[in-house]
Motif scaffolding. Structure first.
Motif, PDB file in Angstrom:
ATOM      1  N   PRO A 135     -13.149  25.037  -3.156  1.00 42.93           N
ATOM      2  CA  PRO A 135     -13.138  23.571  -3.077  1.00 42.93           C
ATOM      3  C   PRO A 135     -14.495  22.968  -2.711  1.00 42.93           C
ATOM      4  O   PRO A 135     -15.386  23.671  -2.235  1.00 42.93           O
ATOM      5  CB  PRO A 135     -12.136  23.318  -1.949  1.00 42.93           C
ATOM      6  CG  PRO A 135     -12.180  24.540  -1.104  1.00 42.93           C
ATOM      7  CD  PRO A 135     -12.533  25.677  -1.981  1.00 42.93           C
TER       8      PRO A 135
ATOM      9  N   LEU B 259      -7.501  25.721   1.311  1.00 44.71           N
ATOM     10  CA  LEU B 259      -7.743  26.016  -0.109  1.00 44.71           C
ATOM     11  C   LEU B 259      -8.547  27.307  -0.274  1.00 44.71           C
ATOM     12  O   LEU B 259      -8.269  28.107  -1.179  1.00 44.71           O
ATOM     13  CB  LEU B 259      -8.468  24.837  -0.779  1.00 44.71           C
ATOM     14  CG  LEU B 259      -7.615  23.566  -0.899  1.00 44.71           C
ATOM     15  CD1 LEU B 259      -8.445  22.382  -1.375  1.00 44.71           C
ATOM     16  CD2 LEU B 259      -6.438  23.777  -1.850  1.00 44.71           C
TER      17      LEU B 259
ATOM     18  N   GLU C 290      -2.361  18.550  -5.455  1.00 43.86           N
ATOM     19  CA  GLU C 290      -3.241  17.395  -5.232  1.00 43.86           C
ATOM     20  C   GLU C 290      -2.827  16.187  -6.092  1.00 43.86           C
ATOM     21  O   GLU C 290      -2.765  15.059  -5.620  1.00 43.86           O
ATOM     22  CB  GLU C 290      -4.669  17.823  -5.584  1.00 43.86           C
ATOM     23  CG  GLU C 290      -5.731  17.378  -4.606  1.00 43.86           C
ATOM     24  CD  GLU C 290      -5.531  17.834  -3.171  1.00 43.86           C
ATOM     25  OE1 GLU C 290      -5.156  18.998  -2.947  1.00 43.86           O
ATOM     26  OE2 GLU C 290      -5.744  17.009  -2.269  1.00 43.86           O
TER      27      GLU C 290
ATOM     28  N   GLU D 209      -9.270  29.464  -3.628  1.00 48.63           N
ATOM     29  CA  GLU D 209      -9.927  28.419  -4.432  1.00 48.63           C
ATOM     30  C   GLU D 209     -11.355  28.188  -3.931  1.00 48.63           C
ATOM     31  O   GLU D 209     -11.730  28.676  -2.860  1.00 48.63           O
ATOM     32  CB  GLU D 209      -9.106  27.128  -4.371  1.00 48.63           C
ATOM     33  CG  GLU D 209      -7.752  27.304  -5.039  1.00 48.63           C
ATOM     34  CD  GLU D 209      -6.896  26.044  -5.008  1.00 48.63           C
ATOM     35  OE1 GLU D 209      -7.466  24.940  -4.964  1.00 48.63           O
ATOM     36  OE2 GLU D 209      -5.666  26.184  -5.012  1.00 48.63           O
TER      37      GLU D 209
ATOM     38  N   ILE E  55     -13.108  16.504  -1.011  1.00 47.70           N
ATOM     39  CA  ILE E  55     -11.863  16.526  -0.221  1.00 47.70           C
ATOM     40  C   ILE E  55     -11.896  15.399   0.807  1.00 47.70           C
ATOM     41  O   ILE E  55     -10.932  14.650   0.979  1.00 47.70           O
ATOM     42  CB  ILE E  55     -11.685  17.885   0.506  1.00 47.70           C
ATOM     43  CG1 ILE E  55     -11.422  18.994  -0.511  1.00 47.70           C
ATOM     44  CG2 ILE E  55     -10.531  17.817   1.512  1.00 47.70           C
ATOM     45  CD1 ILE E  55     -11.297  20.359   0.105  1.00 47.70           C
TER      46      ILE E  55
ATOM     47  N   TYR F  78      -9.891  22.091   3.505  1.00 46.03           N
ATOM     48  CA  TYR F  78     -10.878  22.974   2.863  1.00 46.03           C
ATOM     49  C   TYR F  78     -10.530  24.438   3.169  1.00 46.03           C
ATOM     50  O   TYR F  78     -10.453  25.274   2.265  1.00 46.03           O
ATOM     51  CB  TYR F  78     -12.271  22.605   3.390  1.00 46.03           C
ATOM     52  CG  TYR F  78     -13.386  23.477   2.885  1.00 46.03           C
ATOM     53  CD1 TYR F  78     -14.058  23.164   1.694  1.00 46.03           C
ATOM     54  CD2 TYR F  78     -13.787  24.618   3.595  1.00 46.03           C
ATOM     55  CE1 TYR F  78     -15.082  23.967   1.227  1.00 46.03           C
ATOM     56  CE2 TYR F  78     -14.807  25.424   3.131  1.00 46.03           C
ATOM     57  CZ  TYR F  78     -15.459  25.101   1.955  1.00 46.03           C
ATOM     58  OH  TYR F  78     -16.465  25.907   1.495  1.00 46.03           O
TER      59      TYR F  78
END
Ligand code: DC
Length: 219
Positions: A166, A159, A91, A164, A171, A156
């Protein structure tokens, strides 16, 4: 001059997935120009350079050398002799690339490399300014879009898949901020070329988009 397909569009529209598949179908190489801007972003991050300091970025870019290599058809990005491919998708790298890609010296550093690759190979090249600036005479130009909601949801899901946790809203905000920066910069902004075919992938599968492009190649 090889056969050239230009695919432009905002981040998260599915350009790289689609471009890779179209390249395979055509026996062409896939050139990911975003990865080149990301490699330079890694250079700026590693050297502690503030991406908002345009003069410093313009000056320091002279010390960065980006090369693309293909190993079994897979693109590897080499920055000053080091393979940085594994770090490209982070990112912070994308955010730095979005800032520093507005600096003319940064764009100039990569333009020649991009055109040179298209001169020597059949290419499917994706980015923001391929149809408008890098390959204005491309055989086919595609402008691939999707709503920011759909693009944020795809990111999303990606991830979540990586384990993860998120936050969807941040986002989406990030995507919209990047869209704004990419399409409002003075030099080579994200823009549909007049002769590009626009495809909105919001409600389409990957296969449907690839099919539409392959059909357009044949027409
Ligand atoms: O497609 P990407 O997310 O990997 O691109 C990263 C950044 O690089 C993006 O915010 C804008 C910039 N970019 C550009 O200015 N011109 C291109 N041809 C490709 C990418």
């Amino acid at each position: 001059m090889g056969f050239q397909i230009a695919i432009d569009g905002p981040s998260g529209a599915g350009k790289s997935t689609i471009a890779k598949l179209v390249a395979k179908e055509r026996g062409a190489i896939y050139v990911d120009t975003g990865a080149m801007y990301r490699a330079l972003a890694i250079f700026f991050i590693d050297n502690g350079i503030d991406g908002d300091d345009k003069n410093l970025v313009a000056n320091k870019v002279k010390s960065a050398n980006v090369e693309l290599k293909y190993i079994d058809g897979v693109q590897k990005v080499i920055l000053n002799g080091e393979d940085v491919t594994a770090r490209l998708r982070k990112e912070e790298v994308g955010n730095m690339a979005s800032k520093t890609s507005s600096v003319p010296e940064v764009r100039k550093a990569l333009l020649e490399l991009q055109r040179d690759m298209a001169k020597k190979n059949d290419v499917v090249m994706d980015g923001r300014d391929i149809g408008t600036m890098v390959l204005p005479n491309a055989d086919l130009k595609i402008f691939l879009t999707a709503s920011s909601d759909v693009r944020a949801k795809r990111r999303y899901d990606e991830l979540v898949e990586k384990g993860e946790t998120p936050d969807f809203d941040s986002i989406k905000a990030d995507i919209e901020e990047r869209d704004y920066r990419d399409s409002h910069r003075e030099i080579a902004p994200l823009k549909k070329a007049d002769d590009a075919i626009e495809i909105d992938s919001s409600n389409m599968s990957i296969e449907e988009v690839v099919d539409e492009i392959v059909k357009a190649i044949k027409e």
